[in-house]
Design an enzyme around this catalytic site. Structure first.
Site, PDB file in Angstrom:
ATOM      1  N   VAL A  15       0.830  -1.209   0.000  1.00 44.75           N
ATOM      2  CA  VAL A  15       0.000   0.000   0.000  1.00 44.75           C
ATOM      3  C   VAL A  15       0.861   1.254   0.000  1.00 44.75           C
ATOM      4  O   VAL A  15       0.591   2.212  -0.738  1.00 44.75           O
ATOM      5  CB  VAL A  15      -0.968  -0.011   1.198  1.00 44.75           C
ATOM      6  N   GLY A 136     -11.038  -1.487   1.680  1.00 46.10           N
ATOM      7  CA  GLY A 136     -10.103  -1.030   0.654  1.00 46.10           C
ATOM      8  C   GLY A 136     -10.544   0.225  -0.060  1.00 46.10           C
ATOM      9  O   GLY A 136     -10.687   1.296   0.534  1.00 46.10           O
ATOM     10  N   ILE A 138     -13.416   0.956  -1.432  1.00 50.91           N
ATOM     11  CA  ILE A 138     -14.840   1.321  -1.371  1.00 50.91           C
ATOM     12  C   ILE A 138     -15.005   2.478  -0.381  1.00 50.91           C
ATOM     13  O   ILE A 138     -14.585   2.361   0.766  1.00 50.91           O
ATOM     14  CB  ILE A 138     -15.699   0.133  -0.912  1.00 50.91           C
ATOM     15  N   LYS A 207     -13.118  -4.629  11.341  1.00 54.59           N
ATOM     16  CA  LYS A 207     -13.797  -3.707  10.432  1.00 54.59           C
ATOM     17  C   LYS A 207     -15.237  -3.456  10.873  1.00 54.59           C
ATOM     18  O   LYS A 207     -15.732  -2.328  10.810  1.00 54.59           O
ATOM     19  CB  LYS A 207     -13.754  -4.260   9.006  1.00 54.59           C
TER      20      LYS A 207
END
Length: 429
Positions: A15, A136, A138, A207
């Protein structure tokens, strides 16, 4: 044009490297949208000599990651180290203590320390942004915090782990069992060498606790998320689900009501006509149900270099514009410590699978346990012997309290007729 937003980047893995590439590739567009340039000025990672396929010579290299927070020429620290504690938390605390903004993709840190960090950010007048921490690329954090801000959210749920969804989709498409597909996922890089956090539902639980806080105005409460993963799902379970008109998905679901806050990650049978049944591969999807906006579905790539870097840079653009508010959609002092809802009181339908000895009386024993616990059976299916000589028995229940199902399974605990632990999957309603 305003001065550049100066960024220090901690972590140069997939990332981190993607953030540098994205800022380079879309530099002019990002500058126009942010109203000012966004420039990386310092970086830090464990290995200075590693070839990451990007030119790092233009950036100041800081060996001590925690020192990034002290750099005089830094406005924002991007934390991409990972881990709920350790260097990531030290850096986050130090950054906010200096009154500097922080962007993170670290769902574990937010799930465990989100309230503390939100309080520190508000006290410092600094941004704490974490779009990349959930799903991610979205924009689900922004969707809940801003787009649905006027709505009372009834529940939020979805497919939050791409590794599990890849495995379940592969099992479904090819009729293979879990262990074989997991090994393939590891070989392809979809699963870690130690996949525990993914396949046991812990990653999805991190999450979910963040989504629940945003949706319901509650303090992040990872410790109250009941998490069960997919390691005990058989190819035969997926075949039975398909025959019944369902697909198996690992679903994280949170609801808040008079009984308290309910949070659970668990494999579910999802009706074939539900949007989540058609989410395949490593894709993520989140559903939020608002009292005025109705059902919102956000779907897309839940991980990977490009999507996650995109979410990080989107947060940087917001900071460059001066657009940020309370990290969890309302001031930290307004976030309530919700009571934990009793799962036993929830009503629903269930799929129960047993591997049993092939002998007379076994079905009667299972049916008696269900009857005595008050579980009403909608259908019972018995299949032929499996490779290890056991017979598969699958039951679908009528709607009823979960406590009754738990009691029925407890009555069968230790039965010589039942091999191993039964599998309990909820049916998404």
């Amino acid at each position: 044009m305003a001065d550049a937003l100066r960024v220090a980047l901690a972590g140069l893995g997939t990332v981190g490297g993607g953030v540098v590439k994205l800022l380079d590739a879309n530099r002019e567009l990002i500058t126009r949208r942010a109203g000012r340039p966004i420039e990386v000025v310092a970086v830090s990672a464990r290995d200075r000599t590693k070839d990451r396929g990007i030119d790092l010579s233009r950036f100041q290299w800081i060996d001590d990651t925690s020192a990034l927070a002290q750099q005089a020429d830094v406005d924002v620290v991007v934390e991409l180290i990972g881990g709920s504690d350790g260097p990531a938390l030290t850096l986050a605390r130090a950054t906010l203590a200096k009154g500097r903004h922080i962007v993170t993709a670290n769902k574990a840190m937010l799930a465990h320390h989100g309230l503390e960090l939100a309080q520190a950010a508000e006290a410092a007048g600094a941004a704490l942004k974490f779009e990349a921490a959930v799903a991610g690329g979205i924009p689900v954090i922004k969707g809940l915090r801003e787009g649905a801000a006027a709505n009372e959210i009834g529940r939020v749920y979805g497919i939050l782990n791409g590794t599990c969804n890849f495995i379940l989709s592969k099992m479904e498409a090819e009729g293979r069992d879990f262990a074989e597909v997991l090994a393939e996922a590891q070989a392809l890089g979809f699963a870690e060498a130690d996949p525990t956090f993914d396949i046991d539902g812990i990653d999805a639980a991190h999450k979910l606790s963040i989504l629940a806080s945003l949706a319901f105005g509650t303090q992040p409460a990872f410790e109250h998320v009941a998490a069960t993963g997919i390691r005990h799902v058989l190819g035969a379970d997926i075949a039975e689900a398909a025959a019944l008109g369902y697909r198996v998905r690992l679903v994280g679901l949170a609801e808040a009501g008079k009984a308290g806050l309910f949070q659970r990650v668990h494999p579910h049978l999802v009706p074939i006509d539900h949007p989540l049944a058609h989410v395949t591969g490593s894709t993520n999807a989140v559903v939020a149900e608002g009292n005025f906006v109705g059902r919102l579905l956000l779907q897309g790539a839940g991980a990977g270099e490009g999507p996650t870097a995109s979410a990080v840079v989107a947060d940087l653009i917001d900071i460059a514009r001066g657009e940020y508010g309370p990290p969890f959609a309302m001031p930290a002092a307004s976030l309530v410590a919700a009571e934990v809802a009793d799962a036993g009181e929830r009503r629903g339908r269930a799929y129960l699978r047993f591997l049993v000895e092939d002998r007379v009386g076994v079905l009667a024993e299972i049916a008696a346990a269900m009857r005595d616990a008050g579980v009403s059976i909608e259908s019972l299916i018995q299949r032929g012997a499996t490779a290890d000589g056991h017979v598969l028995v699958a039951i679908v229940t009528h709607e009823g309290p979960e406590r009754s199902v738990a009691q029925a399974l407890e009555r069968l605990r230790g039965s010589p007729s039942v091999a191993g632990s039964p599998l309990w999957m909820h049916i998404l309603g």
